[in-house]
Design an enzyme around this catalytic site. Sequence first.
Site, PDB file in Angstrom:
ATOM      1  N   GLU A 180       0.669  -1.546   0.221  1.00  0.00           N
ATOM      2  CA  GLU A 180       0.291  -0.203  -0.041  1.00  0.00           C
ATOM      3  C   GLU A 180       0.480   0.885  -0.077  1.00  0.00           C
ATOM      4  O   GLU A 180       0.625   2.802   0.201  1.00  0.00           O
ATOM      5  CB  GLU A 180      -0.793   0.005   1.373  1.00  0.00           C
ATOM      6  CG  GLU A 180       0.054   0.055   2.197  1.00  0.00           C
ATOM      7  CD  GLU A 180       0.013  -1.335   3.127  1.00  0.00           C
ATOM      8  OE1 GLU A 180       0.559  -1.770   2.322  1.00  0.00           O
ATOM      9  OE2 GLU A 180      -0.344  -1.494   4.587  1.00  0.00           O
ATOM     10  N   CYS A 285      16.719  -6.302   0.315  1.00  0.00           N
ATOM     11  CA  CYS A 285      16.638  -7.204   1.896  1.00  0.00           C
ATOM     12  C   CYS A 285      17.151  -8.378   1.605  1.00  0.00           C
ATOM     13  O   CYS A 285      17.706  -9.096   2.468  1.00  0.00           O
ATOM     14  CB  CYS A 285      15.278  -8.503   1.429  1.00  0.00           C
ATOM     15  SG  CYS A 285      16.225  -9.604  -0.068  1.00  0.00           S
TER      16      CYS A 285
END
Length: 501
Positions: A180, A285
Amino acid sequence: MTRSIPTVKLLIDGQFIDSTTQQWRDVINPATQEILAQVPFATAEEVDRAVASAQAAFKTWRKTPIGARARIFLKYQQLIRDNMKELAAILTAEQGKTLADAEGDVFRGLEVVEHAAGIGNLQLGELANNVAGGVDTYTLLQPLGVCAGITPFNFPAMIPLWMFPMAIATGNTFVLKPSEQDPMVTMRLCELALEAGVPPGVLNVVHGGPDVVNAICDHPDIKAVSFVGSTKVGTHVYNRASQAGKRVQCMMGAKNHAIVLPDAHKEQSLNAIAGAAFGAAGQRCMALSVVVLVGEAQQWIPDLVAKAKTLKVNAGVEAGTDVGPLVSCAALDRVSGLIERGVAEGATLELDGRNPQVAGYENGNFVGPTLFSGVTTDMSIYREEIFGPVLCVIAAETMDEAIELINANPNGNGTAIFTRSGAAARHFQEEIDVGQVGINVPIPVPVPMFSFTGSRASKLGDLGPYGKQVVQFYTQTKTVTERWFDEDAVGSTVNTTITLK
Ligand code: NAD
């Protein structure tokens, strides 16, 4: 309701539509705080409609010839190439990374689309001839049905492209829930997918937060869930969706270490480490967040600091930028708070990147390269995934001590070693318990002929999100054992044993 700012649409049954929800969130440019759009938190009814649309489309899509599926992805990869600059610009505006890095984000996803176009060679079964007299056994890799994907903010192009192209190419239909925080480039990629020929209902998108994610985990008509994001949310998704009987894969958080041996190529290694620690503002990541300097390499700290200082902090759209803003004000507060804790807990702040002056972007969420030495494993800056441009330096006397330290960390996403010794590198590769290993390669993300992986707390589920493993993830293996009788075959006797003869 009239809105002056654009709304991010849902995609249901081939239509880009406005949500009827009352709950909206701003999509914000992290360099300027400009509101770019508003994204809806879809209602439960809208999630149901998206799944129903995917369920209906599956009936015909699963039977679509493999060549027809492949050709859509051939066209899709060309459309992504043709629109690369526009995609990167959207991505930089909502996420903050530099334009070059945004193109890299799209490109790494594009490679998966190219792989999906070769699905004819990937979704092959096996056949064993004459497993008994006149009997053959073969396998079919059949699609599962409706699959779903939940994606993080840091790669809003690459990670959705890890998921839906391979799911759809293998004959499934898909419901995607993008982050989002930056859903706009994802939506542009979905528009291009439809333009390439993905039929209505085969790809659907719902936006939202925990309620929508939970609805996906619980939905009885969704067969598989692929998640990429933090370890906390991923563990929740894994447990909840598994309990609901789904196949689940979760690629999660990280704390990636690099070992530097004293024989490493100094300039190359320092460049690689600085790029991997501070590039994308540390919001990868696979970012390097800990460097273990072994033996005499401990003397390289001033060189590493000097290298970090050469990086330019600025908005992602500005030429020459190395480090863009963090994605949100909340991320800025979190990273700044962790730096403060690092100081309070006794680490040496060799380089403090807080509050850099960025002319023209005074409201941006900027933190420059930050480097701590004297870090110990009990400190918050070591234990937590900072997800900012902060590098922790730890000293070790031997390579084995460094390996032990890395293996004791709960995470196992990526790691690297810098050395000129083949023997040391091989020893490292054998002993290290981390999914992705780089040898003089700081961010060893595998290309799509292989699969992204991870070990320990960085991954739940057996199979990776792209590459050969994902063909297995998105398909159910069926074995068929068959025998055909010649018209004039003499009838055999009744066989009451379990063996085929
Ligand atoms: P996040 O876990 O906050 O969000 C990921 C997704 O989960 C989003 O779509 C979000 O809407 C949803 N979500 C957030 N909170 C939720 C909740 N309470 N319940 C249900 N759903 C929820 O992750 P992020 O901050 O967007 O992304 C950064 C994280 O992702 C880092 O930990 C990073 O290491 C990890 N990551 C891992 C990989 C990998 O391949 N291992 C790749 C990219 C990012």
